[in-house]
Design an enzyme around this catalytic site. Structure first.
Site, PDB file in Angstrom:
ATOM      1  N   GLU A 218       0.869  -1.179   0.000  1.00  0.00           N
ATOM      2  CA  GLU A 218       0.000   0.000   0.000  1.00  0.00           C
ATOM      3  C   GLU A 218       0.903   1.226   0.000  1.00  0.00           C
ATOM      4  O   GLU A 218       1.464   1.591   1.036  1.00  0.00           O
ATOM      5  CB  GLU A 218      -0.920  -0.021   1.227  1.00  0.00           C
ATOM      6  N   CYS A 252      -2.210   9.406   2.809  1.00  0.00           N
ATOM      7  CA  CYS A 252      -1.770   8.827   1.529  1.00  0.00           C
ATOM      8  C   CYS A 252      -2.761   9.071   0.405  1.00  0.00           C
ATOM      9  O   CYS A 252      -2.375   9.105  -0.764  1.00  0.00           O
ATOM     10  CB  CYS A 252      -1.497   7.334   1.691  1.00  0.00           C
TER      11      CYS A 252
END
Length: 462
Positions: A218, A252
């Protein structure tokens, strides 16, 4: 509730070996066992909520409100989801059996992979460490969790509540920094789940390849937010200011840069200014966090081009505070467009031709998220069809993460694999295929000796 302090003295090799041995007992495959420990994890999180709040406040000044809404609520919701759906997720799936395998039945059995390594990130230290851990346990695995040492106090808090309440041969939080992570990556796991930067993701991927260990990465990237003249500008500004400056931009999936149609640019910039002021993003406020450390602070202030500041630009090195900052007249080749910002700086680029702008974005690395604000159906369709990204929203930002039914993950440079909800369960499971046939009534067509007649029938069957 039992405690397990004796395992503090064990080294990571011993713990890894103990987890491998424990997994081979098959105890973790029991749905009752999994539910029991998921409920226990929920209980210790709830009981230690105050400890968790204090730890994250020490790390970067995050408020109780933001900690619950963006961290603990995600983890608790994940636990509830798996407790409720575990029986269904674990159930073998019956699929059709082709003619060549009649009389028989075909099933897919989800089985745990084994011993998992989860490496968490510092920006949402609870959510990005504990949510993948929850999914790994729900799927029936053992797990070593390595939180980020950058958020040191939250790392200590997670180690305390988990290592004192879980047997280390099942779950263990391993503390430390780069050296400890390097030692972990030398061990053989059945799956590695990493959240962090693309640069470190490549190191993890390379280490995993030595043992042919599957990975979920990720990562991040420069996530665009696009505004056209067909958008509801007021709603767009409010949602973008919230999503961009949440956690001081250290998210993010935060909008990394804004691309706006020239004809509405000035009007929209004023709206952004209005909501930044209204939301009171000030040092030490409930609404805003500080930058995590000096290294990230220094990197960010180097990206603020003074001659291009439309709003903000002020900062305090002592408080590690950077004011929400909007940069205008930005060009694609500017330094602020060369890397993921990961902070409270929003570069603004204008465009006049929608399709040309979309084509420019498609030439860049595939981002973790992308956002479009418009009420034009044709613009929506072009956005969905032409831009490749991990996940995103139309007429909102960030909120796709909150839907359990949507997979979360990157594509290309922004990551490999996904999780959340059933997708998290599948990420930490192997789909084992089994064909079971009866032992009577089988024609001899596939067995030697072969003939033209048999070939003719084989062609019909296959």
């Amino acid at each position: 509730m039992h405690c397990f302090p004796k395992f503090e003295s064990m080294d990571i090799q011993e713990i890894s070996s103990a987890q491998k041995a424990f997994f081979k007992t098959h105890k973790t495959k029991s749905i009752k066992f999994r539910k029991m420990y998921l409920e226990k994890l929920k209980e210790i999180i709830t009981q230690n909520e105050e400890l968790l709040y204090k730890a994250i406040e020490k790390d970067f000044g995050k408020s109780r409100f933001d900690t619950f809404t963006t961290e603990l609520s995600f983890v608790l919701k994940d636990i509830d989801y798996y407790i409720k759906n575990l029986k269904t997720l674990s159930k073998p799936q019956k699929v059709s059996t082709n003619l060549a395998n009649q009389i028989g039945k075909s099933l897919i059995y989800p089985e745990p992979l084994g011993c998992i390594l989860v490496i968490g990130a510092w920006n949402y230290p609870y959510q990005l460490s504990l949510s993948p851990l929850v999914a790994a346990l729900a799927a029936g695995n053992c797990c070593i969790l390595k939180p980020s040492e950058i958020a040191e106090n939250t790392m200590e808090a997670m180690a305390k509540i988990i290592n004192e309440n879980f047997p280390s041969e099942y779950v263990y939080v391993y503390k430390g920094g780069i050296n400890e992570t390097t030692d972990l990556l030398k061990l053989r796991f059945d799956k590695i789940f990493f959240t962090g930067s693309t640069k470190i993701g490549k190191i993890v991927y390379k280490a995993a390849a030595e043992n042919l260990t599957p990975v979920t990465l990720e990562l991040g990237g420069k996530s665009p937010v696009i505004i056209t003249k067909e958008a509801n500008l007021e709603v767009s500004a409010k949602r973008i200011v919230w999503g961009k400056f949440l956690n001081a931009g250290q998210t993010c999936v935060a909008p990394d840069y804004l691309v706006i149609e020239e004809s509405v640019k000035e009007q929209f910039l004023e709206m952004l200014r209005k909501y930044i002021k209204e939301f009171k993003y000030e040092p030490g406020s409930e609404q805003y966090t500080r930058i995590i450390n000096q290294r990230n602070f220094q990197r960010l202030i180097q990206l603020i081009q003074k001659d291009k500041v439309y709003f903000g630009g002020n900062y305090s090195e002592e408080k590690l505070y950077i004011e929400p900052t909007i940069l205008t007249d930005i060009e694609w080749k500017d330094p602020v467009m060369e890397e993921e910002i990961f902070g409270p700086i929003l570069p603004v680029i204008s465009f006049t031709h929608y399709n040309q702008m979309i084509n420019t974005i498609t030439e860049l690395e595939k981002p973790l998220a992308a956002y479009l604000f418009t009420n034009n159906p044709e613009e929506k369709e072009i956005f969905k069809q032409k831009i490749s990204f991990g996940g995103g929203c139309i007429n909102d930002v960030v909120m796709h993460l909150s839907n359990d039914h949507l997979p979360f993950g990157g594509v290309g440079n922004s990551g490999i694999g996904h999780y959340h909800g059933k997708y998290g369960f599948e990420t930490f499971s192997h789909q084992k295929s089994i064909l079971e046939r009866v032992t009577w009534g089988e024609p001899n067509i596939k067995y030697p000796p072969y003939s033209d007649k048999k070939l003719k029938w084989i062609k019909k069957l296959l």
